[in-house]
Design an enzyme around this catalytic site. Sequence first.
Site, PDB file in Angstrom:
ATOM      1  N   HIS A  10       1.035  -1.185  -0.062  1.00 27.13           N
ATOM      2  CA  HIS A  10      -0.048  -0.037   0.045  1.00 27.13           C
ATOM      3  C   HIS A  10       1.029   1.188  -0.183  1.00 27.13           C
ATOM      4  O   HIS A  10       1.028   2.001   0.861  1.00 27.13           O
ATOM      5  CB  HIS A  10      -0.865  -0.029   1.316  1.00 27.13           C
ATOM      6  CG  HIS A  10      -1.967   0.936   0.993  1.00 27.13           C
ATOM      7  ND1 HIS A  10      -2.095   2.398   1.529  1.00 27.13           N
ATOM      8  CD2 HIS A  10      -3.113   0.723   0.681  1.00 27.13           C
ATOM      9  CE1 HIS A  10      -3.273   2.729   1.532  1.00 27.13           C
ATOM     10  NE2 HIS A  10      -4.076   1.803   0.891  1.00 27.13           N
ATOM     11  N   PHE A  11       1.371   1.595  -0.901  1.00 32.33           N
ATOM     12  CA  PHE A  11       1.624   1.112  -2.248  1.00 32.33           C
ATOM     13  C   PHE A  11       2.976   1.130  -2.436  1.00 32.33           C
ATOM     14  O   PHE A  11       3.904   1.989  -2.186  1.00 32.33           O
ATOM     15  CB  PHE A  11       0.879   2.094  -3.126  1.00 32.33           C
ATOM     16  CG  PHE A  11      -0.685   2.438  -3.077  1.00 32.33           C
ATOM     17  CD1 PHE A  11      -1.370   1.408  -3.533  1.00 32.33           C
ATOM     18  CD2 PHE A  11      -0.892   3.461  -2.501  1.00 32.33           C
ATOM     19  CE1 PHE A  11      -2.780   1.527  -3.372  1.00 32.33           C
ATOM     20  CE2 PHE A  11      -2.455   3.487  -2.223  1.00 32.33           C
ATOM     21  CZ  PHE A  11      -3.169   2.629  -2.822  1.00 32.33           C
TER      22      PHE A  11
END
Length: 140
Positions: A48-49
Amino acid sequence: MLNTKEIMEILPHRAPFLLVDRIDELEPGKRAVGCKAVSYNEPFFQGHFPQEPVMPGVLICEALAQVGAVALLSQEEYKGKIALFGGIRQARFRRKVVPGDVLRLETELIKIKGPVGIGKAAAYCNGELCTEAELTFMIQ
């Protein structure tokens, strides 16, 4: 001020889900202020991410809830109990939280009736509002 070991004496959470490093202010049954140093090594940043790591908003809400749980569960009548989420209302995410940020987590318990309560919560980075929400909890 409570350190991580003292927080773990109040909360059942453990790594990697203990999201509060320190409690700086505590008024049992009323409010607490804590902090979380956000590190690139947090497990959630793996997905993420990967190209632009951002702390998930739901985990910021969880960190705020943990601070509120310290305020609640530090009262003698609730020692040894747990506080579970009942709901999240009016959550607003105003700024990304990224590695290197230090979150100031403030939660005030505004209503408790029986086993259910409500907390007003806000997270800040460098004095800038990141997240705010109304958290409903149930005591078990």
